[in-house]
Design an enzyme around this catalytic site. Structure first.
Site, PDB file in Angstrom:
ATOM      1  N   ARG A 194      24.278 -35.263  15.631  1.00  0.00           N
ATOM      2  CA  ARG A 194      23.710 -34.826  16.926  1.00  0.00           C
ATOM      3  C   ARG A 194      22.174 -34.854  16.891  1.00  0.00           C
ATOM      4  O   ARG A 194      21.510 -33.988  17.459  1.00  0.00           O
ATOM      5  CB  ARG A 194      24.182 -33.418  17.310  1.00  0.00           C
ATOM      6  N   SER A 215      29.890 -28.434  23.463  1.00  0.00           N
ATOM      7  CA  SER A 215      29.576 -27.568  22.318  1.00  0.00           C
ATOM      8  C   SER A 215      28.163 -27.023  22.469  1.00  0.00           C
ATOM      9  O   SER A 215      27.218 -27.795  22.610  1.00  0.00           O
ATOM     10  CB  SER A 215      29.625 -28.362  21.017  1.00  0.00           C
ATOM     11  N   GLU A 248      23.021 -26.774  19.845  1.00  0.00           N
ATOM     12  CA  GLU A 248      23.103 -28.220  20.038  1.00  0.00           C
ATOM     13  C   GLU A 248      22.510 -28.602  21.393  1.00  0.00           C
ATOM     14  O   GLU A 248      21.869 -29.636  21.556  1.00  0.00           O
ATOM     15  CB  GLU A 248      24.582 -28.639  19.966  1.00  0.00           C
TER      16      GLU A 248
HETATM   17  N1  EPU Z   1      38.077 -23.805  15.750  1.00  0.00           N
HETATM   18  C1  EPU Z   1      38.481 -22.473  15.819  1.00  0.00           C
HETATM   19  N2  EPU Z   1      38.335 -21.817  16.999  1.00  0.00           N
HETATM   20  C2  EPU Z   1      37.836 -22.395  18.110  1.00  0.00           C
HETATM   21  C3  EPU Z   1      37.413 -23.753  18.032  1.00  0.00           C
HETATM   22  C4  EPU Z   1      37.544 -24.427  16.844  1.00  0.00           C
HETATM   23  O1  EPU Z   1      38.958 -21.918  14.849  1.00  0.00           O
HETATM   24  O2  EPU Z   1      37.733 -21.726  19.152  1.00  0.00           O
HETATM   25  C5  EPU Z   1      38.213 -24.532  14.463  1.00  0.00           C
HETATM   26  C6  EPU Z   1      39.616 -24.975  14.135  1.00  0.00           C
HETATM   27  O3  EPU Z   1      39.757 -24.859  12.743  1.00  0.00           O
HETATM   28  C7  EPU Z   1      39.606 -26.452  14.500  1.00  0.00           C
HETATM   29  C8  EPU Z   1      38.194 -26.836  14.148  1.00  0.00           C
HETATM   30  O4  EPU Z   1      37.414 -25.697  14.500  1.00  0.00           O
HETATM   31  O5  EPU Z   1      40.545 -27.167  13.748  1.00  0.00           O
HETATM   32  C9  EPU Z   1      37.664 -28.052  14.856  1.00  0.00           C
HETATM   33  O6  EPU Z   1      37.765 -27.875  16.258  1.00  0.00           O
HETATM   34  P1  EPU Z   1      37.623 -29.118  17.264  1.00  0.00           P
HETATM   35  O7  EPU Z   1      38.461 -30.261  16.810  1.00  0.00           O
HETATM   36  O8  EPU Z   1      37.846 -28.597  18.656  1.00  0.00           O
HETATM   37  O9  EPU Z   1      36.155 -29.616  17.071  1.00  0.00           O
HETATM   38  P2  EPU Z   1      34.746 -28.899  16.883  1.00  0.00           P
HETATM   39  O10 EPU Z   1      34.301 -29.084  15.498  1.00  0.00           O
HETATM   40  O11 EPU Z   1      34.804 -27.500  17.404  1.00  0.00           O
HETATM   41  C10 EPU Z   1      33.375 -31.053  17.398  1.00  0.00           C
HETATM   42  C11 EPU Z   1      32.294 -31.504  18.317  1.00  0.00           C
HETATM   43  C12 EPU Z   1      32.849 -31.754  19.703  1.00  0.00           C
HETATM   44  C13 EPU Z   1      33.929 -32.810  19.618  1.00  0.00           C
HETATM   45  C14 EPU Z   1      35.013 -32.315  18.660  1.00  0.00           C
HETATM   46  C15 EPU Z   1      36.082 -33.355  18.417  1.00  0.00           C
HETATM   47  C16 EPU Z   1      30.271 -30.459  17.466  1.00  0.00           C
HETATM   48  C17 EPU Z   1      29.217 -29.432  17.690  1.00  0.00           C
HETATM   49  N3  EPU Z   1      31.236 -30.505  18.378  1.00  0.00           N
HETATM   50  O12 EPU Z   1      33.832 -29.779  17.854  1.00  0.00           O
HETATM   51  O13 EPU Z   1      31.785 -32.277  20.490  1.00  0.00           O
HETATM   52  O14 EPU Z   1      34.503 -33.079  20.887  1.00  0.00           O
HETATM   53  O15 EPU Z   1      34.411 -32.014  17.374  1.00  0.00           O
HETATM   54  O16 EPU Z   1      35.571 -34.374  17.621  1.00  0.00           O
HETATM   55  O17 EPU Z   1      30.203 -31.201  16.501  1.00  0.00           O
HETATM   56  C18 EPU Z   1      30.056 -31.691  22.002  1.00  0.00           C
HETATM   57  O18 EPU Z   1      29.262 -32.093  21.153  1.00  0.00           O
HETATM   58  O19 EPU Z   1      29.657 -31.220  23.097  1.00  0.00           O
HETATM   59  C19 EPU Z   1      31.474 -31.705  21.714  1.00  0.00           C
HETATM   60  C20 EPU Z   1      32.376 -31.186  22.554  1.00  0.00           C
END
Ligand code: EPU
Length: 338
Positions: free
Chosen positions: A165, A238, A334
């Site tokens: 990012r 995010s 972010e």
């Molecule tokens: N999780 C929780 N609680 C929550 C959310 C997430 O426990 O409320 C944990 C779970 O373990 C889950 C893990 O986080 O397995 C990963 O969650 P998710 O796949 O939803 O992805 P993320 O890491 O929270 C990132 C990006 C997103 C992108 C997703 C999918 C960042 C800051 N965000 O989120 O990007 O869509 O992966 O690849 O890296 C954005 O940048 O605006 C965005 C939405």
């Protein structure tokens, strides 16, 4: 020739958080040739503010600047070889429409990035990413205009300083370089990336044949099930980045919090989902007046309608403080705050 200027500029339709704020004045830039004219017409030496889809932005007040709204459109094939096709897309193209265009042509590489809000021009700025793909993987050249010097400059991939990012455009050239186009290198043969999260399972559950269109459909399905639609609830995706820890730091936290997830990203680096940290601190689904933390994804702060930018900002400070107190991890925003 005088440029068309809207003054004052209502920014409510142009930020997905739905903040009711104004800019001093706004000009819609539909061709790169208009950019030198902007400089010639800036007799008052106003600062500039470059606006794409307004989907990674928290506006905490009126923007005392000349808003340049990127509306440079068009997608052209710049080159082609046996393996790749090179598409040059205007910075004002809607990102998701560009993804759909590529899929319809059979060009692979960005199907995992379906439904990300925002524009083509904003994509390299924060190196958008999702489901195991980052846009830096397919960017060949970023075409810019420097609003300080009046010089057009192309950045090839290695000059963009891409990180998680991150890019030089976000770090060093915010509101200085106007991205009027981006050239992408897309594959004629897909190299599927299905390992992240539930993509493969979703394709199977939906009984779809394996294709880039199916990957995009699965991604759209997953995103819609977790992330709020900004047209319905104000948000900027995010709000925080997922923090990166050393393996040692992660190891000692894991002793205290055995359920803490972590993804190894380099030999000594582990990425921890900020959504998990925030959820553990009790914020998931929290709501106070018009601001809140989304009930299905704790990384997303929301405006249920009528919130001020500073309300969202203050909530983000409280979240930062509680995560730091509990885990000793300082989250980084972010979203760009103005
Ligand atoms: N999780 C929780 N609680 C929550 C959310 C997430 O426990 O409320 C944990 C779970 O373990 C889950 C893990 O986080 O397995 C990963 O969650 P998710 O796949 O939803 O992805 P993320 O890491 O929270 C990132 C990006 C997103 C992108 C997703 C999918 C960042 C800051 N965000 O989120 O990007 O869509 O992966 O690849 O890296 C954005 O940048 O605006 C965005 C939405």
């Amino acid at each position: 020739m005088p440029l068309p200027i809207e003054s004052p500029a209502d920014l409510f339709p142009y930020n997905t958080f739905g903040m009711k704020v104004h800019g001093l004045q706004m000009t819609r830039i539909s061709t790169p040739e208009a950019l030198p004219e902007v400089l010639e017409n800036n007799l008052q030496q106003l600062p500039f503010f470059i606006l794409g889809g307004g989907s990674n932005l928290l506006l905490t007040g009126d923007v005392r600047a000349w808003i340049l709204k990127n509306e440079c459109r068009g997608i052209v094939k710049a080159a082609e070889d046996d393996r790749y096709v090179y598409l040059k897309a205007g910075g004002g193209e809607v990102w998701h429409d560009f993804v759909i265009h590529c899929i319809a042509q059979g060009y692979a590489g960005i199907e995992n990035l379906a439904l990300i809000p925002g524009t083509v021009g904003a994509a390299p700025i924060q190196n958008i990413g999702a489901y195991g793909v980052e846009v830096k993987d397919v960017i060949r050249t970023v075409h810019t205009f420097d609003l300080r010097t009046g010089v057009f400059r192309d950045f090839d991939n290695s000059a963009c300083g891409f990180g998680y990012r991150e890019s030089v455009f976000k770090r060093d050239y915010r509101n200085i370089l106007f991205v009027y186009a981006v050239t992408f290198r897309l594959d004629k043969e897909p190299a599927y990336r299905l390992e992240y999260g539930d993509i493969r399972k979703t394709i199977d559950d939906m009984k779809l044949p394996l294709s880039i269109a199916s990957v995009a459909r699965a991604v759209i399905h997953i995103r819609q099930s977790k992330l709020p639609d900004p047209r319905e609830i104000g948000n900027s995706g995010s709000f925080f980045k997922n923090p990166e820890l050393s393996a040692g730091e992660y190891g000692s936290l894991k002793e205290r919090f055995p359920d803490m997830p972590g993804y190894r990203i380099a030999e000594d680096r582990v990425k921890v989902p900020a959504g998990w940290l925030i959820e553990q601190c009790g914020w998931k689904g929290y709501r106070e007046g018009a601001v809140g933390v989304h009930p299905r994804q704790a990384l997303v702060l929301v405006n249920y309608g009528g919130a001020a930018g500073k309300d969202i900002y203050e909530l983000s400070v409280r979240i930062l403080e509680s995560v730091e107190e509990r885990f000793g991890i300082l989250l980084e925003r972010e979203v760009q705050v103005y």
